[in-house]
Scaffold this motif. Structure first.
Motif, PDB file in Angstrom:
ATOM      1  N   VAL A  21      11.361   2.203 -13.305  1.00  0.00           N
ATOM      2  CA  VAL A  21      10.334   2.852 -12.486  1.00  0.00           C
ATOM      3  C   VAL A  21       9.675   1.850 -11.547  1.00  0.00           C
ATOM      4  N   PHE A  22       9.308   0.687 -12.080  1.00  0.00           N
ATOM      5  CA  PHE A  22       8.625  -0.315 -11.254  1.00  0.00           C
ATOM      6  C   PHE A  22       9.543  -0.819 -10.138  1.00  0.00           C
ATOM      7  N   LEU A  23      10.820  -1.011 -10.453  1.00  0.00           N
ATOM      8  CA  LEU A  23      11.774  -1.467  -9.428  1.00  0.00           C
ATOM      9  C   LEU A  23      11.911  -0.442  -8.307  1.00  0.00           C
ATOM     10  N   VAL A  24      11.998   0.838  -8.669  1.00  0.00           N
ATOM     11  CA  VAL A  24      12.114   1.888  -7.653  1.00  0.00           C
ATOM     12  C   VAL A  24      10.876   1.920  -6.775  1.00  0.00           C
ATOM     13  N   LEU A  25       9.686   1.829  -7.382  1.00  0.00           N
ATOM     14  CA  LEU A  25       8.444   1.836  -6.609  1.00  0.00           C
ATOM     15  C   LEU A  25       8.363   0.623  -5.693  1.00  0.00           C
ATOM     16  N   LEU A  26       8.768  -0.533  -6.198  1.00  0.00           N
ATOM     17  CA  LEU A  26       8.751  -1.752  -5.388  1.00  0.00           C
ATOM     18  C   LEU A  26       9.667  -1.592  -4.175  1.00  0.00           C
ATOM     19  N   MET A  27      10.859  -1.055  -4.403  1.00  0.00           N
ATOM     20  CA  MET A  27      11.793  -0.837  -3.302  1.00  0.00           C
ATOM     21  C   MET A  27      11.218   0.123  -2.268  1.00  0.00           C
ATOM     22  N   VAL A  28      10.697   1.255  -2.739  1.00  0.00           N
ATOM     23  CA  VAL A  28      10.183   2.289  -1.832  1.00  0.00           C
ATOM     24  C   VAL A  28       9.025   1.761  -1.007  1.00  0.00           C
ATOM     25  N   ASN A  29       8.059   1.134  -1.656  1.00  0.00           N
ATOM     26  CA  ASN A  29       6.871   0.659  -0.934  1.00  0.00           C
ATOM     27  C   ASN A  29       7.206  -0.439   0.068  1.00  0.00           C
ATOM     28  N   ALA A  30       8.009  -1.417  -0.371  1.00  0.00           N
ATOM     29  CA  ALA A  30       8.343  -2.530   0.516  1.00  0.00           C
ATOM     30  C   ALA A  30       9.147  -2.064   1.719  1.00  0.00           C
ATOM     31  N   VAL A  31      10.089  -1.146   1.488  1.00  0.00           N
ATOM     32  CA  VAL A  31      10.966  -0.707   2.577  1.00  0.00           C
ATOM     33  C   VAL A  31      10.270   0.276   3.496  1.00  0.00           C
ATOM     34  N   PHE A  32       9.468   1.198   2.940  1.00  0.00           N
ATOM     35  CA  PHE A  32       8.798   2.169   3.812  1.00  0.00           C
ATOM     36  C   PHE A  32       7.767   1.491   4.705  1.00  0.00           C
ATOM     37  N   GLY A  33       7.213   0.370   4.241  1.00  0.00           N
ATOM     38  CA  GLY A  33       6.341  -0.408   5.121  1.00  0.00           C
ATOM     39  C   GLY A  33       7.110  -0.904   6.335  1.00  0.00           C
ATOM     40  N   GLY A  72       0.408  -7.278  -3.884  1.00  0.00           N
ATOM     41  CA  GLY A  72       0.912  -8.651  -3.862  1.00  0.00           C
ATOM     42  C   GLY A  72       2.415  -8.701  -4.091  1.00  0.00           C
ATOM     43  N   CYS A  73       2.913  -7.876  -5.044  1.00  0.00           N
ATOM     44  CA  CYS A  73       4.354  -7.835  -5.311  1.00  0.00           C
ATOM     45  C   CYS A  73       5.120  -7.352  -4.080  1.00  0.00           C
ATOM     46  N   CYS A  74       4.576  -6.320  -3.419  1.00  0.00           N
ATOM     47  CA  CYS A  74       5.246  -5.771  -2.231  1.00  0.00           C
ATOM     48  C   CYS A  74       5.276  -6.800  -1.095  1.00  0.00           C
ATOM     49  N   LEU A  75       4.138  -7.451  -0.850  1.00  0.00           N
ATOM     50  CA  LEU A  75       4.069  -8.435   0.229  1.00  0.00           C
ATOM     51  C   LEU A  75       4.900  -9.675  -0.097  1.00  0.00           C
ATOM     52  N   LEU A  76       4.929 -10.046  -1.381  1.00  0.00           N
ATOM     53  CA  LEU A  76       5.745 -11.190  -1.796  1.00  0.00           C
ATOM     54  C   LEU A  76       7.221 -10.914  -1.527  1.00  0.00           C
ATOM     55  N   LEU A  77       7.633  -9.690  -1.835  1.00  0.00           N
ATOM     56  CA  LEU A  77       9.014  -9.316  -1.552  1.00  0.00           C
ATOM     57  C   LEU A  77       9.252  -9.260  -0.046  1.00  0.00           C
TER      58      LEU A  77
END
Length: 561
Positions: A136-148, A442-447
């Motif tokens: 779940v966390f990986l999917v959310l990280l992908m979605v948030n980072a990419v949709f930005g 922070g995780c999203c921006l770090l990625l």
């Protein structure tokens, strides 16, 4: 003329799904009950748990799950041919997505609004929860980072979309306050949509753009930072203040957009220039099976929907029976968007001849959002007499607003996950909503910047994993719902059959991608792909153990009687 046949096939199928199939599942399998006290009433805190009008909640749910994915996926997958893409969208919406979304909403509401990760512990076991939440966390990280990145790219490429996109937030804040004061919904809806479309018209003649370089970053990178600051603030606000009204207005805007697009099809009746089955694919193109089923996720079935259903929507459900309207009809709306996207990118409004279409779709991944905006704006312009520039701005704003609402909900859901980890491991600091939000951002921006450098495009590095990871998550969500139904003594075949198919396709796709990443020497994706594949196998084994134990116990109990 073929476009009319595609549209009619989709409409008839989805009407059957809504009026017949979903009614049967809701009443006979899930047994939704109006007398059941939903978490929105039981745990009402005025922030996350808030009883909500089902139409408003549908708007939130629909626009949160939709994002840009039901446009991007079909606009890419049409490369294999429009027939398989149309079949998967329609059949997937009726028998997969609708049941998945409605089922996650129902199961979560029956367990105090728990997320699918937390619910998996209750239904299957503790180890499953820990494993489930990794995916779940990986999917959310992908979605948030990419949709930005998607929104930032859209702002740079379509500066006419900037004004209406931000104006929608101001309008939503005002509407949220008025709804809280019991102002009738219908006039607010009409006024809000009218203002939004007025800003779309203004935006087409008054484009706004950031300087190409500011604070040592490009305009795209600065937009990414601004968007995540906004998402952090939005995710901490009470849902009634911004999330609900913004998503509702966006939902209404999409309905208008769908009416314009579908209406134009019936007026223009365009022919299809894309091949029914593409026999001219380039040599390195991956096989349609299983890749079609992970390329088109949203619009057919998507694991991200289960996160939203159990993460935010279940906490706002006024009556349990509203779950059918919100969950299943939300999936139907998304299927309708995916279907009209296929028409827009397959017809003469994009390319006048098959040869021109093949030039645009020279390889898998070509076309995408740009093809939708071009084909869709030409279709609207021809059918309704609206200028192509205004129509293009309208569709660009649609993409931006959908991606933005998904980011809002995605960051809020990441915060929930981090807070749940705080509960699991007794880390009081992680339970704090502000701290959890900062960690999520922070995780999203770090990625975004750590992996992508100053461009902020780091999320794109792990995006290739999204398709298979997202569909594996969908199958795991259907698995949790199935185990819960089995424990209740009800038939689980309506969730187990789609679960088995999605898992097979997604796992097969994950293995193919693993080989591809290994050959490329992309070790980050190799490790992440392996984690997802291993986790999915372990969750399935845990579930099988629970089901076997349940049937064994039931058999012993029956023999004792």
């Amino acid at each position: 003329m073929q476009s009319i046949m595609i549209v009619m096939f989709g409409i008839i199928g989805m009407l059957f799904g809504w009026f017949v199939y979903s009614k049967f599942i809701a009443e006979k399998i899930f047994k939704m009950d109006d007398t059941f006290v939903t978490p929105a009433h039981e745990l009402n805190d005025g922030v996350d748990f808030v009883p909500t009008n089902k139409v408003v909640l549908w708007g939130h749910h629909f626009t949160s799950v939709a994002g840009a994915a039901p446009i991007v996926g079909p606009a890419i997958a049409v490369y294999w041919g429009w027939v398989p893409a149309v079949l998967w969208v329609v059949i997937g919406t009726i028998f997969f997505a609708g049941i998945h979304d409605m089922g996650a909403l129902w199961a979560s509401s029956r367990h105090q609004g728990k997320s699918m990760g937390a619910l998996s512990e209750t239904v299957i076991g503790k180890r499953t929860r820990a494993l489930f939440m990794i995916v779940v966390f990986l999917v959310l990280l992908m979605v948030n980072a990419v949709f930005g990145v998607v929104i930032a790219n859209s702002f740079v490429a379509n500066p006419s979309a900037v004004l209406p996109a931000w104006a929608a937030i101001a309008v939503a804040l005002v509407i949220g306050q008025l709804l809280k004061r019991k102002v009738p919904l219908v006039p607010l809806c009409i006024i809000g949509v009218a203002i939004l479309y007025a800003t779309i018209y203004m935006g087409s003649s008054m484009p706004l753009a950031l300087p190409t370089e500011m604070f040592g970053l490009s305009d795209k990178a600065n937009w990414i930072v601004i968007l995540f600051i906004y998402a952090a603030v939005a995710s901490l606000l009470p849902v009634w203040m911004l999330l609900q009204p913004r998503d509702f207005i966006n939902g209404m805007q999409l309905l208008v957009g769908l009416i314009l697009l579908y209406g134009a099809v019936f007026v223009v009746m365009p022919d299809i220039t894309a091949p029914a089955f593409n026999t001219q694919v380039v040599a390195e193109t991956p096989s349609i099976i299983p890749l079609l089923f992970v390329t088109i996720a949203c619009g057919a079935v998507s694991g991200f929907h289960g996160i939203v259903s159990s993460g935010t929507s279940s906490k706002q459900l006024d009556k349990e029976t509203d779950g059918r309207f919100v969950g299943y009809l939300g999936a139907v709306g998304e299927g309708a968007l995916a279907l009209i996207t296929l028409v827009a990118v397959s017809g003469v409004m994009l390319a006048m001849s098959p040869e021109q279409w093949h030039e645009i779709y020279s390889h898998l991944g070509a076309g995408s959002v740009g093809a939708f905006i071009t084909g869709g704006s030409n279709l609207i312009s021809s059918g309704w007499g609206i200028s192509a520039e205004v129509a293009a701005t309208l569709l660009a704003v649609m993409v931006v607003l959908f991606a933005g609402t998904t980011m809002d909900s995605g960051v809020r859901l990441q915060r929930y996950i981090i807070q749940e980890w705080g509960d699991i491991y007794q880390l009081s600091l992680l339970k704090n909503s502000i701290v959890a939000t900062l960690i999520a951002i922070g995780c999203c921006l770090l990625l975004a910047f750590g992996a992508g450098g100053a461009s902020g495009s780091g999320g794109m590095i792990i995006w290739p994993l999204f398709g298979s990871t997202n569909q594996i998550l969908a199958s795991l969500t259907l698995l949790v719902i199935s185990v819960y139904l089995i424990k209740l003594g009800r038939s689980a075949k309506y969730t187990l059959i789609p679960m088995s198919f999605v898992l097979l396709m997604a796992f097969f796709a994950g293995v193919i991608k693993l080989q591809e990443y290994y050959q490329q020497g992309n070790w980050l994706l190799v490790v992440l792909d392996l984690i997802v594949l291993v986790v999915s196998v372990l969750v399935m084994l845990e579930a099988w153990s629970v089901i076997t134990k349940y049937h064994r116990t039931k058999a012993v109990s029956s023999s004792a009687q």
